[in-house]
Design a protein around this motif. Structure first.
Motif, mmCIF file in Angstrom:
data_model
loop_
_atom_site.group_PDB
_atom_site.id
_atom_site.type_symbol
_atom_site.label_atom_id
_atom_site.label_comp_id
_atom_site.label_asym_id
_atom_site.label_seq_id
_atom_site.Cartn_x
_atom_site.Cartn_y
_atom_site.Cartn_z
ATOM 1 N N THR A 4 -4.835 -0.982 -7.016
ATOM 2 C CA THR A 4 -6.258 -0.548 -7.214
ATOM 3 C C THR A 4 -6.184 0.837 -6.236
ATOM 4 O OG1 THR A 4 -7.304 -2.717 -7.076
ATOM 5 C CG2 THR A 4 -8.560 -0.670 -6.199
ATOM 6 N N CYS A 5 -6.456 1.951 -6.909
ATOM 7 C CA CYS A 5 -6.449 3.182 -6.269
ATOM 8 C C CYS A 5 -7.688 3.767 -5.866
ATOM 9 C CB CYS A 5 -5.502 4.081 -7.219
ATOM 10 S SG CYS A 5 -3.854 3.504 -7.519
ATOM 11 N N ARG A 6 -7.875 4.232 -4.962
ATOM 12 C CA ARG A 6 -9.069 5.006 -4.519
ATOM 13 C C ARG A 6 -8.742 6.450 -3.812
ATOM 14 N NH1 ARG A 6 -11.983 0.830 -4.994
ATOM 15 N NH2 ARG A 6 -11.840 -1.028 -3.974
ATOM 16 N N SER A 7 -9.501 7.405 -4.420
ATOM 17 C CA SER A 7 -9.219 8.726 -4.003
ATOM 18 C C SER A 7 -9.308 8.935 -2.605
ATOM 19 C CB SER A 7 -10.203 9.865 -4.635
ATOM 20 O OG SER A 7 -10.039 11.119 -4.410
ATOM 21 N N ALA A 8 -8.304 9.561 -1.842
ATOM 22 C CA ALA A 8 -8.224 10.163 -0.543
ATOM 23 C C ALA A 8 -8.645 11.345 -0.288
ATOM 24 C CB ALA A 8 -6.973 9.576 0.218
ATOM 25 N N THR B 251 0.922 -1.143 -0.002
ATOM 26 C CA THR B 251 0.012 0.065 0.132
ATOM 27 C C THR B 251 0.927 1.183 0.112
ATOM 28 O OG1 THR B 251 -1.638 -1.289 1.221
ATOM 29 C CG2 THR B 251 -1.973 1.188 1.320
ATOM 30 N N ASP C 81 0.348 6.019 -0.522
ATOM 31 C CA ASP C 81 -0.133 6.920 -0.875
ATOM 32 C C ASP C 81 0.470 7.738 -2.419
ATOM 33 O OD1 ASP C 81 -1.945 6.997 0.894
ATOM 34 O OD2 ASP C 81 -0.814 8.098 2.434
ATOM 35 N N SER D 175 -4.271 9.756 -3.689
ATOM 36 C CA SER D 175 -4.991 8.524 -3.857
ATOM 37 C C SER D 175 -4.359 7.190 -2.951
ATOM 38 C CB SER D 175 -5.164 7.777 -5.173
ATOM 39 O OG SER D 175 -5.890 8.740 -6.196
ATOM 40 N N ARG D 176 -4.989 6.659 -2.239
ATOM 41 C CA ARG D 176 -4.360 5.378 -1.510
ATOM 42 C C ARG D 176 -4.457 4.143 -2.436
ATOM 43 N NH1 ARG D 176 -3.471 3.447 3.898
ATOM 44 N NH2 ARG D 176 -2.369 5.675 4.017
ATOM 45 N N CYS D 177 -3.305 3.654 -2.759
ATOM 46 C CA CYS D 177 -3.089 2.351 -3.726
ATOM 47 C C CYS D 177 -2.814 1.311 -2.890
ATOM 48 C CB CYS D 177 -2.335 2.909 -4.896
ATOM 49 S SG CYS D 177 -2.419 4.346 -5.806
#
Length: 149
Positions: free
Chosen positions: A93-97, A56, A58, A102-104
Motif C-alpha cells: 500500500t503506497c501513500r503519498s509523502a 516498508t 520510500d 510515496s511511503r509503501c
C-alpha cells in the motif's frame, strides 16, 4: 519459478524473525525511480493473537509511484526471483509523502501455524517498484532478514 514457490515465499515473509534491513537502492538523478529507507519488522504470534510481518520503503519518481511489489524468500531455498516473477506478487500500500515520493508498506498477518513452518536462517527481500510513467526498478536483494528460533 513455480507459483507454489512464490506462495510459499509470501507466507514465509509473514513469518520473519529478527530483521536486519538496510537501504534498498538509491539513484543519483532526482528524475530516476528510486527506493530508499527499506526496513522490515516481525511481531510473533502470541496467545490467541496473530503476529505480523511488515516491509516498508520510500519510493521516489518525478512521475509518481504506481506500485511496489515485495517478495521474501529463504536463502536456503536457492531461489533467484526475477522482476517478471515479482509482477505476480501482492502490492504494498503506497501513500503519498510528497510530490514525488510515496511511503509503501506491505503487511501480512501471521498465524502460529504459519510461523511453525518458517525456514530458519537468512532470508532475502526482493522489491520491484513501478512509476506512473512505466519506469521500473528491481532490487533482487533489497533487504536481509535473519529468522531465529
Amino acid at each position: 519459478m513455480p507459483k507454489h514457490a512464490l506462495v510459499s515465499s509470501l507466507i514465509g515473509f509473514a513469518l520473519v524473525g529478527a530483521v536486519t534491513a538496510g537501504g534498498i537502492a538509491m539513484a543519483s538523478d532526482s528524475t530516476e525511480l528510486a527506493l530508499t529507507n527499506g526496513s522490515a519488522r516481525y511481531i510473533a504470534p502470541s496467545g490467541d493473537s496473530a503476529g505480523s510481518a511488515t516491509f516498508t520503503a520510500d519510493v521516489r519518481d518525478d512521475s509518481g509511484v504506481r506500485s511496489l511489489k515485495v517478495l521474501a524468500w529463504p536463502g536456503s531455498s536457492k531461489l533467484d526471483p526475477t522482476a517478471a516473477e515479482l509482477r505476480h506478487t501482492n502490492d504494498a500500500t503506497c501513500r503519498s509523502a510528497s510530490d514525488d515520493t510515496s511511503r509503501c508498506t506491505y503487511t501480512l498477518k501471521v498465524t502460529k501455524k504459519e510461523a511453525s513452518r518458517l525456514d530458519r536462517g537468512t532470508w532475502y527481500v526482493s522489491a520491484l517498484a513501478t512509476a506512473k510513467d512505466g519506469d521500473t526498478v528491481f532490487v533482487p536483494h533489497a533487504a536481509t532478514l535473519h529468522v531465529n528460533d
